[in-house]
Design an enzyme around this catalytic site. Structure first.
Site, PDB file in Angstrom:
ATOM      1  N   TRP A 254       0.858  -1.189   0.000  1.00 17.72           N
ATOM      2  CA  TRP A 254       0.000   0.000   0.000  1.00 17.72           C
ATOM      3  C   TRP A 254       0.897   1.244   0.000  1.00 17.72           C
ATOM      4  O   TRP A 254       1.855   1.310   0.780  1.00 17.72           O
ATOM      5  CB  TRP A 254      -0.896  -0.035   1.245  1.00 17.72           C
ATOM      6  CG  TRP A 254      -1.721   1.211   1.458  1.00 17.72           C
ATOM      7  CD1 TRP A 254      -2.497   1.842   0.538  1.00 17.72           C
ATOM      8  CD2 TRP A 254      -1.843   1.955   2.676  1.00 17.72           C
ATOM      9  NE1 TRP A 254      -3.109   2.936   1.112  1.00 17.72           N
ATOM     10  CE2 TRP A 254      -2.727   3.028   2.416  1.00 17.72           C
ATOM     11  CE3 TRP A 254      -1.304   1.821   3.956  1.00 17.72           C
ATOM     12  CZ2 TRP A 254      -3.075   3.959   3.399  1.00 17.72           C
ATOM     13  CZ3 TRP A 254      -1.652   2.739   4.933  1.00 17.72           C
ATOM     14  CH2 TRP A 254      -2.536   3.804   4.652  1.00 17.72           C
ATOM     15  N   ASP A 335      -1.200  -5.385   9.302  1.00 18.58           N
ATOM     16  CA  ASP A 335      -2.082  -4.281   8.929  1.00 18.58           C
ATOM     17  C   ASP A 335      -3.389  -4.938   8.480  1.00 18.58           C
ATOM     18  O   ASP A 335      -3.427  -5.621   7.453  1.00 18.58           O
ATOM     19  CB  ASP A 335      -1.447  -3.486   7.780  1.00 18.58           C
ATOM     20  CG  ASP A 335      -2.324  -2.319   7.326  1.00 18.58           C
ATOM     21  OD1 ASP A 335      -3.434  -2.154   7.874  1.00 18.58           O
ATOM     22  OD2 ASP A 335      -1.899  -1.576   6.414  1.00 18.58           O
ATOM     23  N   LYS A 371     -13.305   0.411   5.620  1.00 22.82           N
ATOM     24  CA  LYS A 371     -13.909  -0.376   4.537  1.00 22.82           C
ATOM     25  C   LYS A 371     -15.058  -1.246   5.026  1.00 22.82           C
ATOM     26  O   LYS A 371     -16.141  -1.235   4.438  1.00 22.82           O
ATOM     27  CB  LYS A 371     -12.866  -1.283   3.876  1.00 22.82           C
ATOM     28  CG  LYS A 371     -11.469  -0.731   3.847  1.00 22.82           C
ATOM     29  CD  LYS A 371     -11.277   0.280   2.762  1.00 22.82           C
ATOM     30  CE  LYS A 371      -9.910   0.909   2.917  1.00 22.82           C
ATOM     31  NZ  LYS A 371      -9.463   1.626   1.777  1.00 22.82           N
TER      32      LYS A 371
HETATM   33  N1  KET Z   1      -3.821  -0.281   5.281  1.00 22.69           N
HETATM   34  C1  KET Z   1      -4.072  -0.643   4.018  1.00 22.69           C
HETATM   35  C2  KET Z   1      -3.453  -1.878   3.500  1.00 22.69           C
HETATM   36  C3  KET Z   1      -4.919   0.152   3.235  1.00 22.69           C
HETATM   37  O1  KET Z   1      -5.166  -0.246   1.998  1.00 22.69           O
HETATM   38  C4  KET Z   1      -5.467   1.333   3.756  1.00 22.69           C
HETATM   39  C5  KET Z   1      -6.278   2.211   2.920  1.00 22.69           C
HETATM   40  C6  KET Z   1      -5.177   1.644   5.094  1.00 22.69           C
HETATM   41  C7  KET Z   1      -4.347   0.816   5.822  1.00 22.69           C
HETATM   42  C8  KET Z   1      -5.686   2.854   5.787  1.00 22.69           C
HETATM   43  O2  KET Z   1      -6.995   3.146   5.708  1.00 22.69           O
HETATM   44  P1  KET Z   1      -7.665   4.127   6.778  1.00 22.69           P
HETATM   45  O3  KET Z   1      -8.752   4.797   6.051  1.00 22.69           O
HETATM   46  O4  KET Z   1      -6.611   5.075   7.299  1.00 22.69           O
HETATM   47  O5  KET Z   1      -8.155   3.256   7.856  1.00 22.69           O
HETATM   48  N2  KET Z   1      -6.269   2.180   1.666  1.00 22.69           N
HETATM   49  C9  KET Z   1      -7.090   2.924   0.727  1.00 22.69           C
HETATM   50  C10 KET Z   1      -7.258   4.370   1.029  1.00 22.69           C
HETATM   51  C11 KET Z   1      -5.993   5.139   1.219  1.00 22.69           C
HETATM   52  O6  KET Z   1      -5.048   5.012   0.453  1.00 22.69           O
HETATM   53  O7  KET Z   1      -5.962   5.928   2.186  1.00 22.69           O
HETATM   54  C12 KET Z   1      -6.550   2.668  -0.670  1.00 22.69           C
HETATM   55  O8  KET Z   1      -5.532   1.983  -0.826  1.00 22.69           O
HETATM   56  O9  KET Z   1      -7.168   3.142  -1.627  1.00 22.69           O
END
Ligand code: KET
Length: 526
Positions: A254, A335, A371
Site C-alpha cells: 500500500w 495491517d 472499509k
Molecule cells: N492499510 C491498508 C493496507 C490500506 O489499503 C489502507 C487504505 C489503510 C491501511 C488505511 O486506511 P484508513 O482509512 O486510514 O483506515 N487504503 C485505501 C485508502 C488510502 O489510500 O488511504 C486505498 O488503498 O485506496
C-alpha cells in the site's frame, strides 16, 4: 485598524490626511492639485504597509535585490494582495527610502538616479516551499473530480460504491447512529486510549473473544485515527523503543506504508512478495528475504486482501511464514484494513493474525473500520499490541498513550460508538455480517464480469484468470505506468499508476467499457 507600528509613526490609519482634513487644506491649492500627484508619479511608489513596518526587514529578507526585482516584475508582488494606502505611502516615504538604501547594492542599472521605490514587494516567507506532488492514491480522486467526461470512472481509491456508483452508508451504521441519538450521548473528551467499549469490541473482533491473550489481559489496545493513524502510532513507538530495528515491507505494498515509516524515521526495506511471471505470490523469495533480515526486525504483513496485489498466502504458507519469523526472533506487524471484506467472513479474514497469536508470539496489529463498516471519514481504528505478559501490555499501553497525547490528544468518539454499538448488539452484529457479505459479493460479481468481458474481447488467447484468483477490493491488472496513463487520458478511467483498479468502485454495467479500455491500453501502449 491602526497597527502599533503605524501609531508609532505618529499617524492613525489610514492616513494623516484623511484623518485630519485640516492638514490637507492647510497645503496650498497648487501644491495639492499639481505637485503632490506629480511627485507620486515620479516616485512611482507602491507600498506594502507590512513590509514597511517590519522592523527586521533586512534580516528577514533572504533574497537578493535582483531576485526581488525579478519577482516584482513577474507580478508576484501585487498578486500577493498588498494594500496601497494613499496616506500611509506618503507618510512612510522617509522610512522606505532608508530601508531601500540599506538593502540595495551599488548598481549601474539604467534606472540608476531615479528613485524607484518598489517597496510593495510582499514576498512570502514560503517562497522556498516547493509544490508537493499529488498523493498517488487520494490525488487520483482529485483528478477524477476535475474531469467533466460522462464516461469517467473512479477506480483509484479503495472505497465501496453501490451498483449506481454512489457511496454507501450501511444500514447498521444508520441504526447505530440512531441509538446514539436516542441515548443522548454527550461529546465529552474520550480518554487518550479511546472508548472502552470500542477497545473491547475491536480486540474481540480481531482475536476472538475467547482468545487467551485477551482473557489473560496481554493485549494493549488503543483506539486511534483509523488504520493510518494506528500504523503511525505504532511506528512512533518502534522508533522510540526499537531504535535499531528495521521494518520489512512487502514489494509492492500500500502506497502509504513507506510514507508512514519514513515520517516516523523508522528504516525499512522490502521483501519479495509479488511475482509478475506467475502473477502470484513469490513465496520462496519472501521467505528468503525474511530469513536474511537482521534478527528482531519488524515484518509488516497484510492480514488479508493484500493491497495492491489481492494475493494472500494460503493457511499453510502463513504457518511457514510464522516459523521463519519465530526462528529469526522477528516481530510480526499486521495491517488489517479489510477484515470481512476479503472472504465475507470476519473470522476467516482474521485467521492469519490468530495463527501468530496462537503461537504465543508478541505482535502488533493495526485495524481499520473504513472499509468493512464504510466509516472512511470517521477515522476509526485501533492499534493492538499482543504482549507476553499483562504487565508488559500495561506498560506498552501507557507509552502508546504518551505518544498519542502530544500528537492528537485523544481520538474522536462518533465512529467508536458506531463500532461499539454494532459489535456489541447481537442483532446489529448479525445484520452487519449480512451487509458485509453483500458488499463482498457485489465485488466478486464485478470481478467475474470483468474477467468474462476480457476473455470475450481479447482474441489473443491471453489468460486473464489471475483476476479471479485475486481477492478483496482491488485487482492488480499488470498494466504499467504508461498503460495506466492511457486508461486515464484516453478512457477516463482513474486508477493508480501501479496498475491497481478498485473493483469496489465499478458497476456491472461498466465492466464491458473497462475491459475495452484495458485491452486497448495493454496491447496498444508499451
Ligand atoms: N492499510 C491498508 C493496507 C490500506 O489499503 C489502507 C487504505 C489503510 C491501511 C488505511 O486506511 P484508513 O482509512 O486510514 O483506515 N487504503 C485505501 C485508502 C488510502 O489510500 O488511504 C486505498 O488503498 O485506496
Amino acid at each position: 485598524m491602526a497597527s502599533p507600528a503605524m501609531l508609532s509613526t505618529g499617524f492613525n490609519s489610514p492616513s494623516a490626511f484623511t484623518a485630519n482634513p485640516k492638514v490637507w487644506f492647510s497645503i496650498p491649492f497648487l501644491c495639492r492639485i499639481v505637485l503632490i500627484p506629480a511627485l507620486l508619479c515620479y516616485f512611482n511608489i507602491q507600498c506594502s504597509t507590512e513590509e514597511v513596518l517590519s522592523t527586521n526587514w533586512t534580516e528577514t529578507w533572504p533574497r537578493s535585490w535582483k531576485e526581488r526585482r525579478r519577482s516584482s516584475s513577474q507580478g508576484k508582488v501585487l498578486d500577493s494582495g498588498s494594500d496601497i494606502i494613499f496616506g500611509t505611502v506618503v507618510s512612510t516615504v522617509p522610512i522606505t527610502v532608508q530601508q531601500e538604501q540599506k538593502t540595495k547594492p551599488a548598481t549601474n542599472d539604467s534606472n540608476f538616479g531615479r528613485v524607484r521605490m518598489s517597496v510593495a514587494v510582499k514576498v512570502s516567507r514560503f517562497e522556498d516551499v516547493v509544490m508537493a506532488p499529488p498523493d498517488p492514491i487520494l490525488g487520483v480522486s482529485e483528478a477524477f473530480r476535475a474531469d467533466t467526461s460522462d464516461m469517467k470512472l473512479n477506480l483509484g481509491v479503495g472505497a465501496y460504491r453501490t451498483e449506481e456508483l454512489q457511496p454507501y452508508v450501511l444500514n447498521v451504521v444508520k441504526k447505530a447512529e440512531y441509538l446514539m441519538l436516542e441515548r443522548g450521548e454527550n461529546k465529552e473528551y474520550l480518554p487518550i486510549e479511546g472508548l472502552d467499549a470500542f477497545n473491547k469490541a475491536t480486540a474481540e473482533l480481531l482475536f476472538g473473544a475467547d482468545n487467551p491473550a485477551i482473557q489473560q489481559g496481554r493485549v494493549a489496545t488503543v483506539q486511534s485515527l483509523s488504520g493510518t493513524g494506528s500504523l503511525r502510532l505504532a511506528a512512533a513507538f518502534i522508533q522510540r523503543y526499537f531504535p535499531d530495528a528495521k521494518v520489512l515491507i512487502s514489494s509492492p505494498t500500500w502506497g502509504n506504508h513507506k510514507n508512514i515509516f519514513n515520517d516516523a524515521r523508522v528504516p525499512w526495506s522490502e521483501y519479495r512478495y509479488y511475482d509478475p511471471r506467475t502473477v502470484g505470490l513469490d513465496f520462496e523469495g519472501m521467505l528468503e528475504d525474511v530469513k536474511a533480515a537482521q534478527d528482531g526486525s519488524f515484518v509488516l504483513l497484510h492480514g488479508c486482501a493484500h493491497n495492491p496485489t489481492g494475493i494472500d498466502p494460503t493457511p499453510e504458507q502463513w504457518s511457514k511464514i510464522a516459523d521463519v519469523i519465530e526462528e529469526k526472533n522477528h516481530i510480526p506487524f499486521f495491517d488489517v484494513a479489510y477484515q470481512g471484506f476479503a472472504s465475507g467472513s470476519l473470522d476467516e479474514d482474521a485467521s492469519s493474525v490468530r495463527t501468530f497469536v496462537d503461537r504465543g508470539l508478541e505482535l502488533f496489529v493495526a485495524q481499520s473500520y473504513s472499509k468493512n463498516l464504510g466509516l472512511y471519514s470517521e477515522r476509526i481504528g485501533a492499534i493492538n499490541v499482543v504482549c507476553s505478559s499483562p504487565d508488559a501490555a500495561t506498560r506498552v499501553k501507557s507509552q502508546l498513550k504518551r505518544i498519542a497525547r502530544p500528537m492528537y490528544s485523544n481520538p474522536p468518539v462518533h465512529g467508536a460508538r458506531i463500532v461499539a454499538n454494532v459489535v456489541g448488539d447481537p442483532s446489529l452484529f448479525d445484520e452487519w455480517k449480512q451487509e458485509m457479505e453483500l458488499m463482498a459479493g457485489r465485488i466478486k460479481n464485478v470481478r467475474q464480469r470483468v474477467f468474462d468481458n476480457l476473455s470475450d474481447k481479447d482474441k489473443s488467447g491471453k489468460d486473464w484468470s489471475f483476476i479471479l484468483t485475486q481477492i478483496g477490493m482491488f485487482s492488480y491488472t499488470g498494466l504499467n505506468n504508461a498503460q495506466s496513463n492511457n486508461m486515464t487520458n484516453k478512457w477516463h478511467v482513474y486508477m493508480t499508476k501501479d496498475g491497481r483498479i478498485s473493483l469496489a468502485g465499478l458497476s456491472l454495467a461498466k465492466c464491458e467499457y473497462l475491459a475495452e479500455a484495458i485491452i486497448d491500453s495493454f496491447y496498444n501502449v508499451i
